[in-house]
Design a protein around this motif. Structure first.
Motif, mmCIF file in Angstrom:
data_model
loop_
_atom_site.group_PDB
_atom_site.id
_atom_site.type_symbol
_atom_site.label_atom_id
_atom_site.label_comp_id
_atom_site.label_asym_id
_atom_site.label_seq_id
_atom_site.Cartn_x
_atom_site.Cartn_y
_atom_site.Cartn_z
ATOM 1 N N GLY A 1 5.986 21.035 -26.833
ATOM 2 C CA GLY A 1 5.478 20.468 -28.089
ATOM 3 C C GLY A 1 5.321 21.501 -29.191
ATOM 4 O O GLY A 1 4.968 21.164 -30.320
ATOM 5 N N GLY A 2 5.591 22.762 -28.864
ATOM 6 C CA GLY A 2 5.398 23.848 -29.826
ATOM 7 C C GLY A 2 6.162 23.645 -31.130
ATOM 8 O O GLY A 2 5.694 24.056 -32.189
ATOM 9 N N GLY A 3 7.311 22.985 -31.055
ATOM 10 C CA GLY A 3 8.144 22.788 -32.236
ATOM 11 C C GLY A 3 7.468 21.989 -33.333
ATOM 12 O O GLY A 3 7.860 22.078 -34.493
ATOM 13 N N PHE B 1 6.087 31.022 -26.806
ATOM 14 C CA PHE B 1 5.565 29.835 -27.479
ATOM 15 C C PHE B 1 5.051 28.820 -26.484
ATOM 16 O O PHE B 1 4.013 28.184 -26.694
ATOM 17 C CB PHE B 1 6.567 29.233 -28.470
ATOM 18 C CG PHE B 1 5.815 28.814 -29.689
ATOM 19 C CD1 PHE B 1 5.499 29.748 -30.664
ATOM 20 C CD2 PHE B 1 5.307 27.535 -29.798
ATOM 21 C CE1 PHE B 1 4.696 29.392 -31.743
ATOM 22 C CE2 PHE B 1 4.509 27.175 -30.879
ATOM 23 C CZ PHE B 1 4.210 28.101 -31.857
ATOM 24 N N TYR C 1 4.261 36.747 -37.893
ATOM 25 C CA TYR C 1 2.949 37.366 -37.732
ATOM 26 C C TYR C 1 3.014 38.797 -38.241
ATOM 27 O O TYR C 1 3.928 39.546 -37.890
ATOM 28 C CB TYR C 1 2.523 37.375 -36.259
ATOM 29 C CG TYR C 1 2.444 36.014 -35.637
ATOM 30 C CD1 TYR C 1 1.410 35.130 -35.956
ATOM 31 C CD2 TYR C 1 3.409 35.596 -34.726
ATOM 32 C CE1 TYR C 1 1.347 33.867 -35.389
ATOM 33 C CE2 TYR C 1 3.358 34.338 -34.147
ATOM 34 C CZ TYR C 1 2.326 33.479 -34.482
ATOM 35 O OH TYR C 1 2.273 32.237 -33.922
ATOM 36 N N ARG D 1 -3.372 48.290 -31.674
ATOM 37 C CA ARG D 1 -3.551 47.502 -30.470
ATOM 38 C C ARG D 1 -2.345 47.684 -29.525
ATOM 39 O O ARG D 1 -2.503 47.797 -28.309
ATOM 40 C CB ARG D 1 -3.712 46.033 -30.857
ATOM 41 C CG ARG D 1 -4.389 45.223 -29.792
ATOM 42 C CD ARG D 1 -4.960 43.922 -30.330
ATOM 43 N NE ARG D 1 -5.078 42.999 -29.225
ATOM 44 C CZ ARG D 1 -4.154 42.104 -28.910
ATOM 45 N NH1 ARG D 1 -3.064 41.989 -29.659
ATOM 46 N NH2 ARG D 1 -4.309 41.319 -27.868
ATOM 47 N N THR E 1 6.608 36.578 -32.173
ATOM 48 C CA THR E 1 5.434 36.170 -31.413
ATOM 49 C C THR E 1 5.058 37.184 -30.328
ATOM 50 O O THR E 1 3.892 37.564 -30.208
ATOM 51 C CB THR E 1 5.675 34.783 -30.779
ATOM 52 O OG1 THR E 1 6.163 33.906 -31.788
ATOM 53 C CG2 THR E 1 4.393 34.202 -30.210
ATOM 54 N N VAL F 1 2.935 40.497 -31.006
ATOM 55 C CA VAL F 1 1.586 40.316 -31.544
ATOM 56 C C VAL F 1 0.737 39.436 -30.622
ATOM 57 O O VAL F 1 -0.414 39.737 -30.360
ATOM 58 C CB VAL F 1 1.635 39.690 -32.969
ATOM 59 C CG1 VAL F 1 0.233 39.477 -33.521
ATOM 60 C CG2 VAL F 1 2.440 40.585 -33.901
ATOM 61 N N ARG F 2 1.337 38.381 -30.117
ATOM 62 C CA ARG F 2 0.554 37.434 -29.322
ATOM 63 C C ARG F 2 0.951 37.400 -27.852
ATOM 64 O O ARG F 2 0.380 36.636 -27.078
ATOM 65 C CB ARG F 2 0.668 36.032 -29.927
ATOM 66 C CG ARG F 2 0.182 35.995 -31.367
ATOM 67 C CD ARG F 2 0.093 34.598 -31.909
ATOM 68 N NE ARG F 2 -0.936 33.796 -31.233
ATOM 69 C CZ ARG F 2 -1.191 32.532 -31.533
ATOM 70 N NH1 ARG F 2 -0.503 31.925 -32.472
ATOM 71 N NH2 ARG F 2 -2.130 31.874 -30.881
ATOM 72 N N CYS G 1 10.740 15.894 -35.008
ATOM 73 C CA CYS G 1 11.609 16.293 -33.887
ATOM 74 C C CYS G 1 11.175 17.686 -33.428
ATOM 75 O O CYS G 1 11.092 18.612 -34.232
ATOM 76 C CB CYS G 1 13.068 16.311 -34.347
ATOM 77 S SG CYS G 1 14.198 17.053 -33.148
ATOM 78 N N SER G 2 10.924 17.836 -32.146
ATOM 79 C CA SER G 2 10.479 19.122 -31.616
ATOM 80 C C SER G 2 11.666 20.048 -31.298
ATOM 81 O O SER G 2 11.487 21.159 -30.831
ATOM 82 C CB SER G 2 9.623 18.879 -30.371
ATOM 83 O OG SER G 2 8.986 20.065 -29.978
ATOM 84 N N ILE H 1 1.652 29.923 -25.619
ATOM 85 C CA ILE H 1 0.643 29.563 -26.620
ATOM 86 C C ILE H 1 0.189 28.122 -26.390
ATOM 87 O O ILE H 1 -0.993 27.805 -26.436
ATOM 88 C CB ILE H 1 1.202 29.742 -28.051
ATOM 89 C CG1 ILE H 1 1.284 31.241 -28.362
ATOM 90 C CG2 ILE H 1 0.339 29.016 -29.084
ATOM 91 C CD1 ILE H 1 1.878 31.580 -29.709
#
Ligand code: SF4
Ligand code: SF4
Lengths: 167, 292
Positions: free
Chosen positions: B196-198, B232, A128, A137, B11, B14-15, A77-78, B235
């Protein structure tokens, strides 16, 4: 059909639905009347027949505890909440999937990707790392430095015994 | 004192530096001061599926930090928004749960009484700043740009957490925000589809297939860029765009912008100022339009 594939209902666990209903997020499982709206709306089910929320709920209601917990179903499940908005019985499917995941984790069934994430959370308090490299950075782009806060997050994860399963 | 503390989550800092720096610059132009509090950690989103109590406590300690500083939380990531909003609601409404959380938080020298409000950056712009005010600050109308909005999931849903500020089935807030910049909104098939990240970590093939479907639909609408509001989602559609192209032997070359970057450009900022250097998919059209 080979004997092994045939399901024997005497193996079912009739208490599984109550176990799920007692788990926060799983309270509304008994409301499901199998209309299929969730499966028809599901973006994961839309691209793979590996995942079908209505079927998982049906299996859970029947008491197919081992099958539900040991298969990867609930982890597919997403958590997009599309079905949550549309379910006519307000079953709150993604929360239900999370409730079943919580039960699976307590039995040591935790997918590798989540073990890795718990490792990151324990080490850095976040998914992270933000160390010197990342802060340099950030400085290049005039962004303020970040101090990692891992001890308190680790304490929370220790208290909840998430650690053990992650090792 | 700032009314909002900026909660970056894991997230973005950093990204998603391009998201963070453009959002900060836009807030600055709007005269909205935000506080950077010490001690924030993960919102709890990744812990909730494993142990709901751990997830809730992680959310609660961030809420407690904001409350102690007298701030509400301004979020950039939609998953953080959902997790923190849910925790804030539960802890406000459920006194027993709040009491339990406070027993645990006490060991970290924190307490939470239920006062903090959580707002996504885009919602804050839409509801509090307002489209009219944004239009006043636009110095360069982006009429040459056609863009596809991507709302993502947790910005809108579950809608009961969000006081009905937008319609989860037919949302319009991001569209109105884009229109304020002068850019044209183009709609496309299955606009509400999840990135779809989940499930990226659990089943990469399935997740990237979801990403591919959306990229196909957006590209078919012939836009100059996709505009989104969650790191996300970025990404999935930007950082993973090359991989999807490789897996399916196709070429999208679809620029992906954060809304804060689009708004910054409309406020007269340069591509460099909105951090476009960090966007992976370059675009000749954008480079030409915003050449200094
Ligand atoms: S939409 Fe709701 S009632 Fe219908 S099958 Fe899914 S969970 Fe059951
Ligand atoms: S929340 Fe889960 S089950 Fe429901 S539509 Fe989204 S991916 Fe499918």
């Amino acid at each position: 059909m080979p004997e092994d594939d045939i399901i024997d209902v005497s193996d079912f666990d009739p208490n599984f639905r109550d176990e799920i209903a007692a788990e926060p997020g799983g309270e509304y499982i008994r409301r499901c009347f199998s209309c299929g709206t969730c499966s028809a709306s599901c973006p994961v089910g839309g691209v793979t027949d590996k995942y079908n929320p209505r079927r998982i709920i049906h299996m859970a209601l029947l008491g197919m505890r081992q099958e539900v917990l040991s298969s990867g179903f609930v982890w597919l499940c997403s958590v997009c909440y599309t079905c949550y908005e549309r379910c006519p019985q307000d079953v709150r499917i993604p929360e239900l999937m999370n409730a079943i995941r919580n039960i699976a984790v307590r039995e040591g069934r935790i997918p590798q990707t989540f073990k890795t994430q718990v490792g990151q959370l324990r080490a850095h308090g976040r998914l992270y790392e933000v160390g010197d490299y990342e802060n340099e950075r950030r400085q290049e782009y005039d962004l303020p430095p970040i101090r990692e806060e891992s001890a308190q997050v680790r304490q929370i994860l220790d208290d909840m015994d998430v650690e053990e399963e992650a090792e | 004192m700032s009314r909002y503390a900026l909660y970056l989550g894991c997230t973005v800092p950093v990204r998603g530096l391009n998201y963070e720096l453009s959002a900060r610059k836009v807030l600055d132009r709007l005269g909205i001061q935000v506080a950077d509090l010490d001690g924030f950690a993960c919102c709890g989103f990744p812990a909730k599926p494993l142990d709901w109590k751990a997830g809730l406590l992680m959310a609660a300690r961030n809420l407690a930090l904001a409350e102690a500083a007298g701030c509400d939380l301004l979020t950039l990531c939609s998953a953080c928004t959902g997790t923190l909003t849910e925790a804030a609601h539960r802890l406000k409404e459920d006194a027993r749960l709040r009491a339990w959380v406070n027993e645990e938080l006490a060991r970290q020298g924190k307490k939470y009484s239920g006062k903090v409000r959580v707002r996504h950056f885009a919602r804050m712009l839409y509801e509090e700043t307002g489209v009219e005010r944004l239009k006043e600050l636009v110095t360069r109308e982006l009429t040459d740009l056609a863009v596809a909005p991507h709302y993502g999931c947790h910005y809108l849903k579950p809608s009961h957490l969000y006081d009905g500020f937008d319609d989860p089935e037919n949302p319009h807030s991001l569209e109105r925000l884009i229109e304020a910049t002068g850019a044209r909104v183009k709609h496309y098939e299955d606009e509400g589809q999840c990135c779809g990240g989940g499930i990226l970590g659990f089943d990469e093939d399935t997740a990237l297939l979801m990403t591919k479907q959306k990229l196909d639909h957006v590209v078919a609408a012939e836009v100059d860029a996709m505009v989104l509001i969650c790191p996300f989602c970025a990404i999935m559609y930007e950082a993973n765009q090359r991989r999807v192209e490789g897996l399916y032997n196709t070429a999208y070359k679809l620029p992906v912008l954060y809304y804060s970057q689009l708004l910054g450009l409309a406020m007269g900022m340069s591509l460099e100022e909105v951090g476009f250097k960090l966007n992976r998919v370059k675009s000749r059209k954008l480079a030409q339009l915003f050449r200094e």
